[in-house]
Design a protein around this motif. Structure first.
Motif, PDB file in Angstrom:
ATOM      1  N   PHE A   1      19.391 121.225 -38.367  1.00  0.00           N
ATOM      2  CA  PHE A   1      19.850 120.634 -40.021  1.00  0.00           C
ATOM      3  C   PHE A   1      19.977 122.085 -40.867  1.00  0.00           C
ATOM      4  N   LYS A   2      21.462 121.978 -41.265  1.00  0.00           N
ATOM      5  CA  LYS A   2      22.496 123.089 -41.660  1.00  0.00           C
ATOM      6  C   LYS A   2      23.094 122.709 -43.197  1.00  0.00           C
TER       7      LYS A   2
ATOM      8  N   VAL B   1      17.506 125.242 -40.395  1.00  0.00           N
ATOM      9  CA  VAL B   1      15.914 124.916 -39.462  1.00  0.00           C
ATOM     10  C   VAL B   1      16.374 124.406 -38.095  1.00  0.00           C
ATOM     11  N   GLY B   2      15.807 124.760 -37.027  1.00  0.00           N
ATOM     12  CA  GLY B   2      15.927 123.877 -35.807  1.00  0.00           C
ATOM     13  C   GLY B   2      14.762 123.989 -35.151  1.00  0.00           C
ATOM     14  N   TYR B   3      14.994 123.288 -33.838  1.00  0.00           N
ATOM     15  CA  TYR B   3      14.078 123.134 -33.029  1.00  0.00           C
ATOM     16  C   TYR B   3      14.544 122.722 -31.387  1.00  0.00           C
ATOM     17  N   THR B   4      14.265 123.932 -30.548  1.00  0.00           N
ATOM     18  CA  THR B   4      14.731 124.037 -29.282  1.00  0.00           C
ATOM     19  C   THR B   4      13.231 123.962 -28.237  1.00  0.00           C
ATOM     20  N   LYS B   5      13.332 122.996 -27.368  1.00  0.00           N
ATOM     21  CA  LYS B   5      12.314 123.216 -26.162  1.00  0.00           C
ATOM     22  C   LYS B   5      13.528 123.027 -25.472  1.00  0.00           C
ATOM     23  N   PHE B   6      12.336 124.144 -24.143  1.00  0.00           N
ATOM     24  CA  PHE B   6      12.712 124.129 -22.670  1.00  0.00           C
ATOM     25  C   PHE B   6      10.952 123.463 -21.885  1.00  0.00           C
ATOM     26  N   GLY B   7      11.492 122.953 -20.766  1.00  0.00           N
ATOM     27  CA  GLY B   7      10.328 122.290 -19.438  1.00  0.00           C
ATOM     28  C   GLY B   7      10.364 123.363 -17.792  1.00  0.00           C
ATOM     29  N   SER B   8       9.634 124.126 -17.798  1.00  0.00           N
ATOM     30  CA  SER B   8       9.078 124.553 -16.438  1.00  0.00           C
ATOM     31  C   SER B   8      10.072 123.144 -15.775  1.00  0.00           C
ATOM     32  N   ASN B   9      10.337 124.192 -14.200  1.00  0.00           N
ATOM     33  CA  ASN B   9      11.114 123.610 -13.690  1.00  0.00           C
ATOM     34  C   ASN B   9      10.058 123.577 -12.255  1.00  0.00           C
ATOM     35  N   GLU B  10       8.120 123.527 -12.159  1.00  0.00           N
ATOM     36  CA  GLU B  10       7.495 123.648 -11.811  1.00  0.00           C
ATOM     37  C   GLU B  10       6.211 122.635 -12.737  1.00  0.00           C
ATOM     38  N   PHE B  11       6.175 121.928 -11.459  1.00  0.00           N
ATOM     39  CA  PHE B  11       5.060 121.048 -12.463  1.00  0.00           C
ATOM     40  C   PHE B  11       3.177 121.539 -12.089  1.00  0.00           C
ATOM     41  N   GLY B  12       2.724 121.471 -13.136  1.00  0.00           N
ATOM     42  CA  GLY B  12       1.273 121.969 -12.497  1.00  0.00           C
ATOM     43  C   GLY B  12       0.264 120.383 -13.028  1.00  0.00           C
TER      44      GLY B  12
ATOM     45  N   VAL C   1      11.243 127.328 -29.741  1.00  0.00           N
ATOM     46  CA  VAL C   1      11.047 128.031 -30.300  1.00  0.00           C
ATOM     47  C   VAL C   1      11.657 127.013 -32.103  1.00  0.00           C
ATOM     48  N   MET C   2      11.761 127.613 -32.979  1.00  0.00           N
ATOM     49  CA  MET C   2      11.894 126.578 -33.673  1.00  0.00           C
ATOM     50  C   MET C   2      12.138 128.274 -35.554  1.00  0.00           C
ATOM     51  N   PRO C   3      13.431 127.865 -35.417  1.00  0.00           N
ATOM     52  CA  PRO C   3      13.811 128.907 -35.833  1.00  0.00           C
ATOM     53  C   PRO C   3      14.553 128.738 -37.829  1.00  0.00           C
ATOM     54  N   TRP C   4      14.145 129.310 -38.149  1.00  0.00           N
ATOM     55  CA  TRP C   4      14.702 129.402 -39.982  1.00  0.00           C
ATOM     56  C   TRP C   4      15.638 130.332 -40.029  1.00  0.00           C
ATOM     57  N   MET C   5      16.994 130.074 -40.027  1.00  0.00           N
ATOM     58  CA  MET C   5      18.166 130.993 -40.427  1.00  0.00           C
ATOM     59  C   MET C   5      19.057 131.494 -41.516  1.00  0.00           C
ATOM     60  N   ALA C   6      19.950 132.331 -42.236  1.00  0.00           N
ATOM     61  CA  ALA C   6      20.823 132.303 -42.628  1.00  0.00           C
ATOM     62  C   ALA C   6      21.731 133.302 -41.905  1.00  0.00           C
ATOM     63  N   GLY C   7      23.196 132.442 -42.657  1.00  0.00           N
ATOM     64  CA  GLY C   7      23.862 133.296 -41.944  1.00  0.00           C
ATOM     65  C   GLY C   7      25.393 133.016 -43.216  1.00  0.00           C
TER      66      GLY C   7
END
Length: 208
Positions: free
Chosen positions: A79-80, A94-105, A114-120
């Motif tokens: 959201f910006k 403010v944002g939320y980005t998610k990755f999943g591993s390519n190996e299962f355990g 990652v959940m960054p709060w940023m200004a630009g």
């Protein structure tokens, strides 16, 4: 309106005849009339500019980690808020980005987010834009540790560059983001202490 505007000097002259006889006479009022007209125009333009000074965006992205080969493509939302300033716009997001591993355990994948709060500041040239950002936020995940999971998480500095094109109410572009963790102690040995990824995003302007 025009007839009222033309009669205004005479009306003011009649009202003030008893107090100051010549102060509001029509022959001295012409310049003041145009000053009032200029002020009305400026106020109208200011109000119009204020209406479009702020924008809000909802952003979706697909992302690929650069320095984490054990993780697949991920997804993210942001959201910006954009506030027009000078030739460009000041931004907060403010944002939320998610990755999943390519190996299962143990039947489940490890995850990284990652959940960054940023200004630009967004620089525009016609329909194209470039937007560098910096900020602070959270770098964390869920790690498989042989049948169980740990959930490490710590603060991180973020830096980012966005670039793309504006198409009416949509923005389409590319994004590069880097994170550098600031945690200490046990988090120092976590292999995802630093992260870089590149992504493709689409943004919808909630207010044009």
């Amino acid at each position: 309106f025009l007839s009222w505007w033309q009669r205004m000097p005479e009306k003011l002259c009649h009202i003030n005849t008893h107090s100051v006889q010549n102060r509001y006479c029509p022959k001295n009022f012409s310049m003041r009339r145009y000053i009032y007209l200029l002020l009305i125009i400026l106020l109208a333009q200011s109000a119009k500019a204020q209406e479009v000074k702020n924008q809000f965006q909802f952003i979706g992205e697909g992302a690929a980690p650069i320095d984490q080969p054990d993780y697949d493509l991920g997804w993210g939302i942001q959201f910006k808020w954009l506030h027009r300033l000078g030739a460009g716009a000041f931004t907060l997001s403010v944002g939320y980005t998610k990755f999943g591993s390519n190996e299962f355990g143990s039947g489940k994948r490890s995850t990284l987010y990652v959940m960054p709060w940023m200004a630009g500041y967004r620089l525009k040239w016609k329909k194209f834009f470039v937007e560098p950002q910096v900020g602070y936020g959270e770098l964390g995940g869920r790690m498989d540790i042989g049948g169980d999971y740990s959930r490490p998480s710590f603060g991180a500095f973020f830096y980012c560059v966005n670039g793309g094109v504006n198409l009416n109410r949509f923005d389409i572009g590319l994004r590069y983001l880097g994170a550098s963790g600031t945690g200490g102690g046990g988090t120092a040995s976590w292999h995802t202490r630093n992260l870089q990824y590149a992504g493709l995003f689409t943004a919808f302007n909630l207010r044009k």
